[in-house]
Design an enzyme around this catalytic site. Structure first.
Site, PDB file in Angstrom:
ATOM      1  N   HIS A   1       0.805  -1.215   0.000  1.00 25.02           N
ATOM      2  CA  HIS A   1       0.000   0.000   0.000  1.00 25.02           C
ATOM      3  C   HIS A   1       0.842   1.270   0.000  1.00 25.02           C
ATOM      4  O   HIS A   1       0.313   2.362   0.209  1.00 25.02           O
ATOM      5  CB  HIS A   1      -0.959   0.021   1.201  1.00 25.02           C
ATOM      6  CG  HIS A   1      -2.002  -1.050   1.148  1.00 25.02           C
ATOM      7  ND1 HIS A   1      -2.834  -1.329   2.183  1.00 25.02           N
ATOM      8  CD2 HIS A   1      -2.351  -1.901   0.143  1.00 25.02           C
ATOM      9  CE1 HIS A   1      -3.636  -2.322   1.856  1.00 25.02           C
ATOM     10  NE2 HIS A   1      -3.366  -2.689   0.617  1.00 25.02           N
TER      11      HIS A   1
ATOM     12  N   ILE B   1       0.723   6.927   0.288  1.00 19.31           N
ATOM     13  CA  ILE B   1       0.185   5.814   1.070  1.00 19.31           C
ATOM     14  C   ILE B   1      -1.292   5.641   0.752  1.00 19.31           C
ATOM     15  O   ILE B   1      -2.051   6.613   0.768  1.00 19.31           O
ATOM     16  CB  ILE B   1       0.331   6.090   2.583  1.00 19.31           C
ATOM     17  CG1 ILE B   1       1.769   6.479   2.925  1.00 19.31           C
ATOM     18  CG2 ILE B   1      -0.107   4.881   3.409  1.00 19.31           C
ATOM     19  CD1 ILE B   1       1.902   7.181   4.272  1.00 19.31           C
ATOM     20  N   CYS B   2      -1.703   4.419   0.469  1.00 25.20           N
ATOM     21  CA  CYS B   2      -3.114   4.129   0.227  1.00 25.20           C
ATOM     22  C   CYS B   2      -3.722   3.683   1.548  1.00 25.20           C
ATOM     23  O   CYS B   2      -3.592   2.527   1.951  1.00 25.20           O
ATOM     24  CB  CYS B   2      -3.235   3.029  -0.838  1.00 25.20           C
ATOM     25  SG  CYS B   2      -4.933   2.562  -1.183  1.00 25.20           S
ATOM     26  N   LEU B   3      -4.319   4.623   2.266  1.00 27.26           N
ATOM     27  CA  LEU B   3      -4.880   4.335   3.592  1.00 27.26           C
ATOM     28  C   LEU B   3      -6.145   5.174   3.737  1.00 27.26           C
ATOM     29  O   LEU B   3      -6.094   6.407   3.650  1.00 27.26           O
ATOM     30  CB  LEU B   3      -3.836   4.705   4.658  1.00 27.26           C
ATOM     31  CG  LEU B   3      -4.186   4.419   6.123  1.00 27.26           C
ATOM     32  CD1 LEU B   3      -4.311   2.928   6.371  1.00 27.26           C
ATOM     33  CD2 LEU B   3      -3.118   4.993   7.052  1.00 27.26           C
TER      34      LEU B   3
ATOM     35  N   TRP C   1      -8.473   7.429  -4.356  1.00 23.72           N
ATOM     36  CA  TRP C   1      -8.040   6.091  -3.932  1.00 23.72           C
ATOM     37  C   TRP C   1      -9.212   5.135  -3.982  1.00 23.72           C
ATOM     38  O   TRP C   1     -10.337   5.497  -3.681  1.00 23.72           O
ATOM     39  CB  TRP C   1      -7.471   6.151  -2.507  1.00 23.72           C
ATOM     40  CG  TRP C   1      -6.264   7.000  -2.387  1.00 23.72           C
ATOM     41  CD1 TRP C   1      -6.184   8.272  -1.906  1.00 23.72           C
ATOM     42  CD2 TRP C   1      -4.931   6.645  -2.764  1.00 23.72           C
ATOM     43  NE1 TRP C   1      -4.896   8.725  -1.953  1.00 23.72           N
ATOM     44  CE2 TRP C   1      -4.104   7.750  -2.471  1.00 23.72           C
ATOM     45  CE3 TRP C   1      -4.347   5.498  -3.318  1.00 23.72           C
ATOM     46  CZ2 TRP C   1      -2.734   7.757  -2.709  1.00 23.72           C
ATOM     47  CZ3 TRP C   1      -2.983   5.502  -3.550  1.00 23.72           C
ATOM     48  CH2 TRP C   1      -2.197   6.619  -3.251  1.00 23.72           C
TER      49      TRP C   1
END
Lengths: 147, 151
Positions: B83, B90-92, B144
């Site tokens: 991620h 950051i993919c959060l 995202w």
């Protein structure tokens, strides 16, 4: 016809001089002021969704309706004045400031409470409780049904 | 003082006084500008990142905490994680869609440490190459798509 501007009205001039006089009057007055820009600067900013900021004139009709409905729903949520009792918690997790006696609070259906101004600002963006992420309208509907 | 700065000072105070394990704020970076923080992060013991050191940058807008901060990895060690893109993005979900003003720098750091700790295989996201070439500098501008809750 009454006219509070000092310049003569177009009607008067056209009687005395040729129709070219209209241009000279406009020149004397100068170009119209950038009226709209001034208005926009003073307009309140709305947040139809988190991370979205728009002035009233930039909102779509759908967003305007959503905001009006939201304002109505928020106004139905109970408010209170902090009286120093620890039952309601003592810190507003939005501004991280402690509640001071006499400050207006708003209490959500999940019983989490915040400074009124802090939570109202958030509820306009997202109709959820910041602490438990519970959707406020769902909880409101259940309260209506049971009462 | 703007309410946003007041809150940032409170957060800084709390984070300096009781920092979570493996998290520490770079005081020097903040003394220059309260709206941009550099945070040092240690890979957790027992995880694939044990012994590694990372740096995170937090950028706060005037509408913080109503809007989420912009958070990304910087420096020469970007964690290799499914991620985390090689440019530090950051993919959060809590950094965009699932943000709440009750979250803080501390809770974001803990989420990132936990995201790293639950990783079982060090690899980049499958679309890393194309994303890094085409994305905006600001990770908040990315739409995202949160599809993976396991890591």
């Amino acid at each position: 016809m009454g006219n509070c501007l000092k310049a003569q009205s177009n009607d008067d001039i056209s009687l005395l001089r040729g129709h070219d006089s209209q241009d000279s009057v406009e020149q004397a007055l100068g170009p119209p002021p950038p009226y709209q820009e001034h208005v926009q600067q003073r307009m309140p900013v709305y947040h139809p969704a988190p991370n979205v900021s728009r002035t009233a004139s930039q909102l779509t009709e759908e967003e305007q309706i959503k905001i009006a409905k939201r304002l109505g729903l928020i106004s139905h949520l109970p408010t209170g004045i902090y009286d120093g009792s620890s039952k309601k918690g003592k810190e507003c997790v939005i501004c991280m400031g402690d509640f001071a006696v006499g400050e207006p609070l708003r209490i959500l259906p999940c019983m989490h409470s915040y400074h009124k101004d802090c939570i109202d600002d958030w509820l306009m963006r997202s109709f959820t409780c910041p602490s438990c992420m519970e959707p406020v309208d769902a909880a409101l509907l259940t309260t209506y049904e049971t009462s | 003082m703007a309410s946003m700065e007041k809150r940032l000072h409170k957060e800084l105070q709390a984070l300096t006084k009781e920092p979570p394990r493996g998290v520490h704020v770079d005081q020097e970076s903040i003394s220059r500008n309260i709206t941009e923080w550099l945070v040092h992060l240690d890979g957790a013991e027992g995880s694939l990142y044990n012994g590694e050191k990372f740096q995170l940058v937090f950028k706060f807008s005037q509408s913080y905490p109503f809007d989420s901060p912009q958070v990304m990895f910087v420096g020469n060690n970007i964690p290799v994680h499914p991620h985390v893109y090689s440019n530090g993005h950051i993919c959060l979900s809590i950094l965009t869609d699932d943000w709440s003003p009750a979250l803080s720098v501390t809770s974001v750091c803990l989420s990132i440490v936990s995201m790293l700790s639950s990783c079982t295989e060090k690899k980049r996201p499958p679309d890393n190459a194309i994303y890094v070439k085409t994305c905006s500098k600001n990770p908040k501008k990315t739409r995202w798509y949160y599809h993976d809750d396991d890591v």
